[in-house]
Design a protein around this motif. Structure first.
Motif, short mmCIF file in Angstrom:
data_model
loop_
_atom_site.label_atom_id
_atom_site.label_comp_id
_atom_site.label_asym_id
_atom_site.label_seq_id
_atom_site.Cartn_x
_atom_site.Cartn_y
_atom_site.Cartn_z
N LYS B 3 -58.36 -5.24 -85.62
CA LYS B 3 -58.67 -3.86 -85.97
C LYS B 3 -59.00 -3.11 -84.69
O LYS B 3 -59.62 -3.65 -83.77
CB LYS B 3 -59.83 -3.78 -86.96
CG LYS B 3 -61.14 -4.31 -86.45
CD LYS B 3 -62.18 -4.48 -87.56
CE LYS B 3 -62.90 -3.20 -87.88
NZ LYS B 3 -64.10 -3.48 -88.74
N SER B 5 -61.11 -0.03 -83.54
CA SER B 5 -62.18 0.87 -84.00
C SER B 5 -62.30 2.02 -83.02
O SER B 5 -62.42 1.82 -81.81
CB SER B 5 -63.51 0.13 -84.07
OG SER B 5 -63.43 -0.95 -84.98
N HIS B 62 -60.99 2.75 -88.39
CA HIS B 62 -60.61 1.38 -88.05
C HIS B 62 -59.17 1.20 -88.48
O HIS B 62 -58.84 1.34 -89.66
CB HIS B 62 -61.54 0.39 -88.75
CG HIS B 62 -62.99 0.70 -88.57
ND1 HIS B 62 -63.71 0.34 -87.44
CD2 HIS B 62 -63.86 1.41 -89.33
CE1 HIS B 62 -64.95 0.79 -87.55
NE2 HIS B 62 -65.07 1.44 -88.68
N VAL B 95 -65.58 5.94 -78.30
CA VAL B 95 -65.61 4.57 -77.82
C VAL B 95 -64.55 3.80 -78.61
O VAL B 95 -64.50 3.91 -79.84
CB VAL B 95 -67.00 3.94 -78.09
CG1 VAL B 95 -67.01 2.46 -77.75
CG2 VAL B 95 -68.08 4.70 -77.32
N VAL B 96 -63.69 3.08 -77.91
CA VAL B 96 -62.61 2.34 -78.58
C VAL B 96 -62.83 0.85 -78.37
O VAL B 96 -63.16 0.42 -77.27
CB VAL B 96 -61.23 2.77 -78.02
CG1 VAL B 96 -60.12 1.95 -78.68
CG2 VAL B 96 -61.00 4.26 -78.25
N GLN B 97 -62.66 0.10 -79.44
CA GLN B 97 -62.81 -1.35 -79.34
C GLN B 97 -61.75 -2.04 -80.17
O GLN B 97 -61.45 -1.62 -81.30
CB GLN B 97 -64.20 -1.76 -79.85
CG GLN B 97 -64.30 -3.21 -80.27
CD GLN B 97 -65.65 -3.84 -80.01
OE1 GLN B 97 -66.55 -3.21 -79.48
NE2 GLN B 97 -65.78 -5.10 -80.36
N ILE B 98 -61.19 -3.11 -79.63
CA ILE B 98 -60.27 -3.97 -80.38
C ILE B 98 -61.02 -5.24 -80.78
O ILE B 98 -61.66 -5.87 -79.92
CB ILE B 98 -59.03 -4.33 -79.55
CG1 ILE B 98 -58.32 -3.06 -79.07
CG2 ILE B 98 -58.07 -5.21 -80.37
CD1 ILE B 98 -57.14 -3.32 -78.15
N SER B 99 -60.97 -5.58 -82.07
CA SER B 99 -61.67 -6.76 -82.56
C SER B 99 -60.72 -7.65 -83.35
O SER B 99 -59.77 -7.17 -83.96
CB SER B 99 -62.81 -6.37 -83.50
OG SER B 99 -63.70 -5.47 -82.89
N GLU B 100 -61.02 -8.94 -83.31
CA GLU B 100 -60.38 -9.87 -84.24
C GLU B 100 -61.10 -9.78 -85.58
O GLU B 100 -62.34 -9.76 -85.63
CB GLU B 100 -60.50 -11.29 -83.68
CG GLU B 100 -59.92 -12.36 -84.58
CD GLU B 100 -60.27 -13.76 -84.07
OE1 GLU B 100 -60.57 -13.92 -82.86
OE2 GLU B 100 -60.27 -14.68 -84.91
#
Lengths: 106, 106
Positions: B3, B5, B62, B95-100
């Motif tokens: 995802k 976010s 997301h 703020v950008v975040q890539i998560s499993e």
């Protein structure tokens, strides 16, 4: 529907046991909260938005409830047990946010 | 599954049009990304973790994709169009975040 997001900042040297979080802590939360927790999701931070940037949060969970009141009713009485388990997987202090779920899935 | 976010900090005086974000911007993103975006969710910040605390993020989305590669393939070529629409709903820098996605729903 609301979601309570618990987001652990990705601090250098911080400890976070993703396996314990997934297999022990979050099932404990769900079990203690019962029906007040409609469902939950768990994320593991991979990267930030730019090339080579680290993730802002090393791990996150999102607890979905009908309302803020139902979250508080499910979580409040169990807070001591839930809080006491935190040291088993992390030494990080989470950022907590309550959000309205504007779009659940589209 | 991963995802992405996108989280807009809740700064005093910041502008964020939740209606435009839900009804125009996110459908535009989905439409441009096509099948690369499996689905998306949208949140509106209500509160922080403690009594009277403000939400850390005023709004979030997301975007769920099969992989980082499929996100990049779907988003990259459309980034200019998507970026150009941002000023229509906010002056905040996300703020950008890539998560499993470790647990999708339980």
């Amino acid at each position: 529907m609301i979601k309570v997001s618990v987001m652990y900042p990705n601090k250098p040297g911080g400890r976070f046991d993703h396996t314990y979080y997934r297999d022990k802590h979050m099932p404990l939360v769900k079990s203690l909260m019962g029906g007040a927790c409609l469902f939950y999701t768990v994320d593991k931070g991979l990267a930030g938005g730019g090339p080579g940037e680290p993730a802002t949060y090393v791990g996150m969970c999102h607890i979905y409830c009908d309302s803020v009141e139902s979250f508080q009713a499910g979580f409040g009485p169990n807070a001591p047990k839930i809080m006491a388990d935190i040291e088993n997987y992390t030494d990080l202090k989470p950022v907590v946010q309550i959000s309205e779920v504007v779009v659940g899935q589209r």
